[in-house]
Design a protein around this motif. Sequence first.
Motif, short mmCIF file in Angstrom:
data_model
loop_
_atom_site.label_atom_id
_atom_site.label_comp_id
_atom_site.label_asym_id
_atom_site.label_seq_id
_atom_site.Cartn_x
_atom_site.Cartn_y
_atom_site.Cartn_z
N TYR A 66 0.81 -1.22 0.00
CA TYR A 66 0.00 0.00 0.00
C TYR A 66 0.84 1.27 0.00
O TYR A 66 0.44 2.28 0.56
CB TYR A 66 -1.01 -0.02 1.16
CG TYR A 66 -1.89 -1.22 1.09
CD1 TYR A 66 -2.92 -1.29 0.16
CD2 TYR A 66 -1.67 -2.31 1.92
CE1 TYR A 66 -3.71 -2.42 0.06
CE2 TYR A 66 -2.46 -3.45 1.83
CZ TYR A 66 -3.47 -3.49 0.90
OH TYR A 66 -4.25 -4.61 0.81
N ASP A 69 0.34 3.42 -3.88
CA ASP A 69 -0.92 4.15 -4.01
C ASP A 69 -0.80 5.61 -3.63
O ASP A 69 -1.59 6.44 -4.08
CB ASP A 69 -2.00 3.51 -3.13
CG ASP A 69 -2.21 2.04 -3.45
OD1 ASP A 69 -2.31 1.72 -4.64
OD2 ASP A 69 -2.24 1.24 -2.51
N GLY A 99 -1.55 -3.34 -3.31
CA GLY A 99 -2.14 -2.01 -3.38
C GLY A 99 -3.62 -2.08 -3.64
O GLY A 99 -4.21 -3.16 -3.71
N CYS A 131 -4.93 8.24 -1.35
CA CYS A 131 -4.61 6.97 -2.03
C CYS A 131 -5.47 6.80 -3.26
O CYS A 131 -6.69 6.81 -3.17
CB CYS A 131 -4.84 5.79 -1.10
SG CYS A 131 -3.84 5.81 0.38
#
Length: 133
Positions: A66, A69, A99, A131
């Motif tokens: 993550y 993002d 992600g 994000c």
Amino acid sequence: ESLNVKKWVCIDQSPNMVHKAKERLHKFGNVVEVHLLESGEPLDAVSSDQLQIVQPQSMDLFISTYCLDVMSETDMHSTLTLAERTLKPSSDSKEIFAGITWGYRDSIQTCFMTAVWEFLYKFNRKRVGGCRP
């Protein structure tokens, strides 16, 4: 398949995240290193003269969860290059990236939620923490 881990190297550009990681991972002792990347430039982790956190071609596994993002396209490409530079030149070396994504096309719920996320990203980025889907 179990991982035979000799050392985990964690890198973040957020002092707060580095602090939290150190708090949570201290119980693993010398198996874990947590570093602050003050410059914010992903490639500085391997190429900076002042701070070389990771030696080139020294890692068996590169994991990024993550992170892409919330990065600019330039930083995303730099992170992919960082993974390529730090991994050992062997067929056993692996890159793992997780992600936010459109997911499975057959899942109406996933497509709907991702569409909502994309709408919010375009019109109210703070709502989704910056994000992108």
